[in-house]
Design a protein around this motif. Structure first.
Motif, PDB file in Angstrom:
ATOM      1  N   SER A 139     -23.187 -69.000  27.847  1.00 26.46           N
ATOM      2  CA  SER A 139     -22.423 -68.150  26.872  1.00 26.46           C
ATOM      3  C   SER A 139     -20.981 -68.609  26.766  1.00 26.46           C
ATOM      4  O   SER A 139     -20.245 -68.191  25.584  1.00 26.46           O
ATOM      5  N   LYS A 140     -20.585 -69.510  27.647  1.00 30.72           N
ATOM      6  CA  LYS A 140     -19.509 -70.178  27.617  1.00 30.72           C
ATOM      7  C   LYS A 140     -19.609 -71.612  26.460  1.00 30.72           C
ATOM      8  O   LYS A 140     -18.554 -72.349  26.749  1.00 30.72           O
ATOM      9  N   MET A 141     -20.737 -71.813  26.229  1.00 30.78           N
ATOM     10  CA  MET A 141     -20.825 -73.083  25.308  1.00 30.78           C
ATOM     11  C   MET A 141     -19.883 -73.117  23.938  1.00 30.78           C
ATOM     12  O   MET A 141     -19.824 -72.255  23.399  1.00 30.78           O
ATOM     13  N   PHE A 142     -19.315 -74.303  24.021  1.00 34.58           N
ATOM     14  CA  PHE A 142     -18.463 -74.334  22.794  1.00 34.58           C
ATOM     15  C   PHE A 142     -19.125 -74.014  21.471  1.00 34.58           C
ATOM     16  O   PHE A 142     -20.219 -74.843  21.194  1.00 34.58           O
ATOM     17  N   LEU A 143     -18.669 -73.171  20.555  1.00 33.99           N
ATOM     18  CA  LEU A 143     -19.284 -72.866  19.260  1.00 33.99           C
ATOM     19  C   LEU A 143     -19.054 -73.835  18.342  1.00 33.99           C
ATOM     20  O   LEU A 143     -17.899 -73.945  18.086  1.00 33.99           O
ATOM     21  N   SER A 144     -19.759 -74.338  17.621  1.00 35.36           N
ATOM     22  CA  SER A 144     -19.595 -75.363  16.500  1.00 35.36           C
ATOM     23  C   SER A 144     -20.366 -75.120  15.336  1.00 35.36           C
ATOM     24  O   SER A 144     -21.647 -75.064  15.746  1.00 35.36           O
ATOM     25  N   GLY A 145     -19.992 -74.971  14.348  1.00 38.56           N
ATOM     26  CA  GLY A 145     -20.971 -74.917  13.297  1.00 38.56           C
ATOM     27  C   GLY A 145     -20.076 -74.294  11.858  1.00 38.56           C
ATOM     28  O   GLY A 145     -19.104 -74.731  11.844  1.00 38.56           O
ATOM     29  N   VAL A 146     -20.863 -73.306  11.437  1.00 40.78           N
ATOM     30  CA  VAL A 146     -20.559 -72.685   9.958  1.00 40.78           C
ATOM     31  C   VAL A 146     -20.112 -71.352  10.087  1.00 40.78           C
ATOM     32  O   VAL A 146     -20.990 -70.633  10.655  1.00 40.78           O
ATOM     33  N   VAL A 147     -19.337 -70.850   9.148  1.00 41.19           N
ATOM     34  CA  VAL A 147     -19.228 -69.498   9.051  1.00 41.19           C
ATOM     35  C   VAL A 147     -19.503 -69.424   7.350  1.00 41.19           C
ATOM     36  O   VAL A 147     -18.686 -69.886   6.440  1.00 41.19           O
ATOM     37  N   GLU A 148     -20.542 -68.566   7.099  1.00 41.70           N
ATOM     38  CA  GLU A 148     -20.551 -68.046   5.620  1.00 41.70           C
ATOM     39  C   GLU A 148     -19.699 -67.022   5.127  1.00 41.70           C
ATOM     40  O   GLU A 148     -20.236 -65.874   5.497  1.00 41.70           O
ATOM     41  N   GLY A 149     -18.483 -67.120   5.075  1.00 41.66           N
ATOM     42  CA  GLY A 149     -17.474 -66.006   5.203  1.00 41.66           C
ATOM     43  C   GLY A 149     -16.675 -65.945   3.949  1.00 41.66           C
ATOM     44  O   GLY A 149     -15.667 -65.140   3.834  1.00 41.66           O
ATOM     45  N   PHE A 150     -17.035 -66.604   2.786  1.00 40.64           N
ATOM     46  CA  PHE A 150     -16.146 -66.826   1.625  1.00 40.64           C
ATOM     47  C   PHE A 150     -16.529 -65.622   0.693  1.00 40.64           C
ATOM     48  O   PHE A 150     -17.474 -65.090   0.798  1.00 40.64           O
ATOM     49  N   TYR A 151     -15.584 -65.496  -0.240  1.00 36.47           N
ATOM     50  CA  TYR A 151     -15.812 -64.501  -1.365  1.00 36.47           C
ATOM     51  C   TYR A 151     -16.696 -65.326  -2.532  1.00 36.47           C
ATOM     52  O   TYR A 151     -16.226 -66.284  -2.672  1.00 36.47           O
ATOM     53  N   GLY A 152     -17.571 -64.643  -3.125  1.00 39.71           N
ATOM     54  CA  GLY A 152     -18.122 -65.237  -4.249  1.00 39.71           C
ATOM     55  C   GLY A 152     -19.803 -65.038  -3.699  1.00 39.71           C
ATOM     56  O   GLY A 152     -20.237 -64.254  -2.959  1.00 39.71           O
ATOM     57  N   ARG A 153     -20.406 -65.739  -4.661  1.00 37.12           N
ATOM     58  CA  ARG A 153     -22.059 -65.504  -4.503  1.00 37.12           C
ATOM     59  C   ARG A 153     -22.632 -66.277  -3.182  1.00 37.12           C
ATOM     60  O   ARG A 153     -22.173 -67.162  -3.017  1.00 37.12           O
ATOM     61  N   PRO A 154     -23.118 -65.427  -2.556  1.00 39.72           N
ATOM     62  CA  PRO A 154     -23.623 -65.797  -1.121  1.00 39.72           C
ATOM     63  C   PRO A 154     -24.705 -66.956  -1.150  1.00 39.72           C
ATOM     64  O   PRO A 154     -25.257 -67.189  -2.470  1.00 39.72           O
ATOM     65  N   TRP A 155     -24.860 -67.706  -0.236  1.00 39.20           N
ATOM     66  CA  TRP A 155     -26.034 -68.626  -0.279  1.00 39.20           C
ATOM     67  C   TRP A 155     -27.223 -68.127  -0.175  1.00 39.20           C
ATOM     68  O   TRP A 155     -27.492 -66.924   0.271  1.00 39.20           O
ATOM     69  N   THR A 156     -28.432 -68.785  -0.840  1.00 37.44           N
ATOM     70  CA  THR A 156     -29.679 -68.236  -0.778  1.00 37.44           C
ATOM     71  C   THR A 156     -30.281 -68.533   0.807  1.00 37.44           C
ATOM     72  O   THR A 156     -29.628 -69.236   1.511  1.00 37.44           O
ATOM     73  N   MET A 157     -31.284 -67.842   0.968  1.00 40.31           N
ATOM     74  CA  MET A 157     -32.036 -68.014   2.143  1.00 40.31           C
ATOM     75  C   MET A 157     -32.476 -69.485   2.397  1.00 40.31           C
ATOM     76  O   MET A 157     -32.524 -70.008   3.344  1.00 40.31           O
ATOM     77  N   SER A 158     -33.034 -70.030   1.276  1.00 40.93           N
ATOM     78  CA  SER A 158     -33.549 -71.524   1.659  1.00 40.93           C
ATOM     79  C   SER A 158     -32.442 -72.327   1.808  1.00 40.93           C
ATOM     80  O   SER A 158     -32.482 -73.340   2.432  1.00 40.93           O
ATOM     81  N   GLN A 159     -31.034 -71.931   1.081  1.00 44.63           N
ATOM     82  CA  GLN A 159     -30.149 -72.988   1.437  1.00 44.63           C
ATOM     83  C   GLN A 159     -29.699 -72.749   2.995  1.00 44.63           C
ATOM     84  O   GLN A 159     -29.231 -73.768   3.664  1.00 44.63           O
ATOM     85  N   ARG A 160     -29.527 -71.686   3.456  1.00 42.12           N
ATOM     86  CA  ARG A 160     -29.454 -71.271   4.869  1.00 42.12           C
ATOM     87  C   ARG A 160     -30.288 -71.954   5.810  1.00 42.12           C
ATOM     88  O   ARG A 160     -29.862 -72.508   6.838  1.00 42.12           O
ATOM     89  N   LYS A 161     -31.658 -71.923   5.453  1.00 47.39           N
ATOM     90  CA  LYS A 161     -32.582 -72.660   6.396  1.00 47.39           C
ATOM     91  C   LYS A 161     -32.368 -74.031   6.338  1.00 47.39           C
ATOM     92  O   LYS A 161     -32.358 -74.776   7.300  1.00 47.39           O
ATOM     93  N   GLU A 162     -31.712 -74.749   5.210  1.00 49.83           N
ATOM     94  CA  GLU A 162     -31.441 -76.175   5.201  1.00 49.83           C
ATOM     95  C   GLU A 162     -30.204 -76.227   5.878  1.00 49.83           C
ATOM     96  O   GLU A 162     -30.187 -77.481   6.461  1.00 49.83           O
ATOM     97  N   LEU A 163     -29.183 -75.457   5.855  1.00 50.38           N
ATOM     98  CA  LEU A 163     -28.255 -75.411   6.796  1.00 50.38           C
ATOM     99  C   LEU A 163     -28.465 -75.781   8.296  1.00 50.38           C
ATOM    100  O   LEU A 163     -27.787 -76.490   9.084  1.00 50.38           O
ATOM    101  N   PHE A 164     -29.568 -74.687   8.610  1.00 49.31           N
ATOM    102  CA  PHE A 164     -29.860 -74.923  10.053  1.00 49.31           C
ATOM    103  C   PHE A 164     -30.486 -76.090  10.510  1.00 49.31           C
ATOM    104  O   PHE A 164     -30.358 -76.779  11.325  1.00 49.31           O
ATOM    105  N   ARG A 165     -31.427 -76.837   9.429  1.00 52.07           N
ATOM    106  CA  ARG A 165     -31.745 -78.093   9.676  1.00 52.07           C
ATOM    107  C   ARG A 165     -30.867 -79.116   9.971  1.00 52.07           C
ATOM    108  O   ARG A 165     -30.938 -80.025  10.823  1.00 52.07           O
ATOM    109  N   ARG A 166     -29.578 -79.253   9.093  1.00 53.35           N
ATOM    110  CA  ARG A 166     -28.582 -80.159   9.135  1.00 53.35           C
ATOM    111  C   ARG A 166     -27.862 -80.075  10.339  1.00 53.35           C
ATOM    112  O   ARG A 166     -27.539 -80.806  11.120  1.00 53.35           O
TER     113      ARG A 166
END
Length: 505
Positions: free
Chosen positions: A5-32
């Motif tokens: 639980s103390k692992m350093f968190l590193s990554g992405v927050v999809e927290g912007f205003y505007g059209r959300p990313w698609t489900m397939s884009q998020r899966k591609e994000l996880f792959r990257r």
């Protein structure tokens, strides 16, 4: 707390205003993320109605299935899926029914397999309703009370993040150490809850070790940086393709994590996320100081070159794997129709067949430098703006040979931008192109008009016809001068028309 639980968190927050990313884009994000060594994703799209505006509403069976699939996809890639909810627009903190609704919603998501959560109170009004004023001594106390209750209700989840309303130093009154709001949060928020922080400003140019030590002392824990350095939702005409920089890697042992909240468009975030991953990897190494302004061996220019080199490969992919980008799938060879060029050879007097020039690393470097960072242009963009400024201001005072030489140099730089646009327009990967297209069209328009403006200046210099010149500074940026260029182009067209009429008379 466990070591995990103390692992350093590193990554992405999809927290912007505007059209959300698609489900397939998020899966591609996880792959990257998995490929590049990042480990976290914070689900917080502002325009997901059930995340913010209609936070009380439970997800429908169809929505639940999508979220379960997404949470499972993140787990398969060893990415921690953190579900965020933003009830701050209209929650009554003192109403037990409201708190029960919040618990019910998060319990539903917990049933989807989610084990990490976030409660966000950013970008909301700070005035409490009469009922809350009677129940709580301050806005901070109201938020902390509900957050602690929800945290315990979820049985102390793997990761739990809290975003304060005063989430950057600029919002703290009178200062970070003396902020009554932050001191209440630091003192009364459950120690197992981590706190999000954007730095000195909402979009921070620099985040220093001293500033993090200052806020950590008030919060009584290291913060998780919600980094808006690549966010563009506040200005839809801008895009940021520069490297993650101005955050010394000495920050890493003083933080709980770093999550980048990048451009609204998915594909252009390749650079932002790739360079963040490089930064994290250098920060985890035992390196000595080398005098660089980054404070370690991390070099943002080298990180950018590595990111652009990998991105260039993506531009050459005509077909995307299932679940990537826009979900384009590869057609079977038997479904392919014969190409028009099969067996065709133009005659000696016919037009030759058009051959698209391949995109180069230099093209992507130029693209990045034209769309760099919020507070900084890339080197080529700065040079072009400086040359435009000089040509405009020295029309009547400089030597003719020198002025023409620099005008030709500026013309060549404009031609390189147009060539970059043409090559980008013909890349096999249309998914990336479509995310970039509006921006590169604007850049092409801007430099074309700037080129026409300089040509008109040269013509008036030769004919000694008076012409009003305009001052430019590097602060304008290309996106900032496009409108001005349109105006100048219109003015100079009128001048040319009037001259033609006068010649005819």
């Amino acid at each position: 707390m466990s070591q995990k639980s103390k692992m350093f968190l590193s990554g992405v927050v999809e927290g912007f205003y505007g059209r959300p990313w698609t489900m397939s884009q998020r899966k591609e994000l996880f792959r990257r993320e998995q490929k590049w060594g990042l480990n976290a994703y914070l689900y917080a799209p502002k325009d997901d109605y059930k995340h913010r505006m209609y936070w009380r509403d439970l997800y429908s069976p169809e929505e639940a299935e999508q979220l379960m699939t997404l949470i499972s996809a993140a787990r398969e890639r060893d990415v921690e899926f953190i579900y965020a909810i933003s009830p701050g627009l209209d929650i009554t903190f003192s109403n037990p029914k409201e708190v029960a609704a919040l618990k019910r919603k998060l319990s539903q998501v917990c049933g989807f397999g989610c084990r990490s959560f976030a409660l966000l109170f950013d970008d909301i009004e700070t005035e409490m309703c009469p009922a809350d004023k009677e129940a709580f001594s301050s806005f901070a106390e109201a938020q902390v009370s509900v957050t602690n209750e929800v945290f315990l209700h979820l049985d102390e989840p793997h990761t739990f993040l809290f975003c304060p309303t005063d989430y950057c130093a600029a919002f703290c009154t009178p200062s970070v150490p003396q902020s009554a709001y932050l001191n209440t949060v630091g003192e009364k928020l459950n120690a197992g809850i981590d706190i999000l922080w954007t730095g000195p400003k909402v979009v921070s140019q620099h985040i220093s070790v001293a500033s993090i030590e200052e806020v950590s002392a008030v919060l009584r824990r290291p913060p998780v940086i919600w980094d808006n350095i690549h966010a563009n939702d506040y200005d839809p005409q801008r895009l940021f393709l520069g490297p993650f920089k101005n955050r010394p890697t000495e920050l890493i042992p003083k933080l709980r994590g770093v999550l980048t909240n990048p451009n609204c468009e998915f594909e252009p975030n390749f650079v932002a996320i790739h360079t963040l991953a490089t930064w994290c990897s250098y920060g985890q190494k035992d390196v000595s100081m080398d005098g660089d302004d980054q404070g370690s061996d991390y070099n943002p220019h080298e990180a950018l070159r590595l990111a652009l080199s990998d991105w260039l490969v993506e531009f050459g992919r005509a077909d995307q794997p299932d679940g990537a980008g826009g979900g384009r799938s590869k057609r079977q060879a038997s479904d392919e129709e014969p190409m028009q060029t099969d067996g065709y050879a133009p005659g000696p007097r016919d037009n030759p067949l058009y051959t698209a020039e391949p995109l180069t690393l230099d093209d992507l470097t130029l693209l990045s430098e034209l769309f760099y960072l919020p507070y900084e242009h890339g080197a080529t963009a700065v040079l072009m703006l400086q040359e435009l400024q000089w040509l405009s201001q020295t029309l009547e005072t400089s030597e003719g040979v020198e002025w023409r030489r620099r005008a030709e140099k500026f013309d060549d730089m404009c031609a390189a931008v147009v060539q970059m646009f043409n090559r980008l327009s013909n890349v096999p990967n249309r998914i990336i192109l479509y995310d970039l297209y509006n921006y590169i069209c604007d850049i092409k328009s801007g430099v074309t008009m700037a080129k026409a403006y300089v040509k008109t200046l040269g013509e008036t210099r030769s004919s000694r016809t008076p012409l009003r010149c305009y001052k430019f500074t590097v602060n304008h940026g290309f996106t900032g001068i496009i409108a001005l260029m349109k105006r100048l182009f219109h003015i100079h067209s009128k001048v040319s028309q009037n001259k033609n009429r006068a010649n005819k008379v």
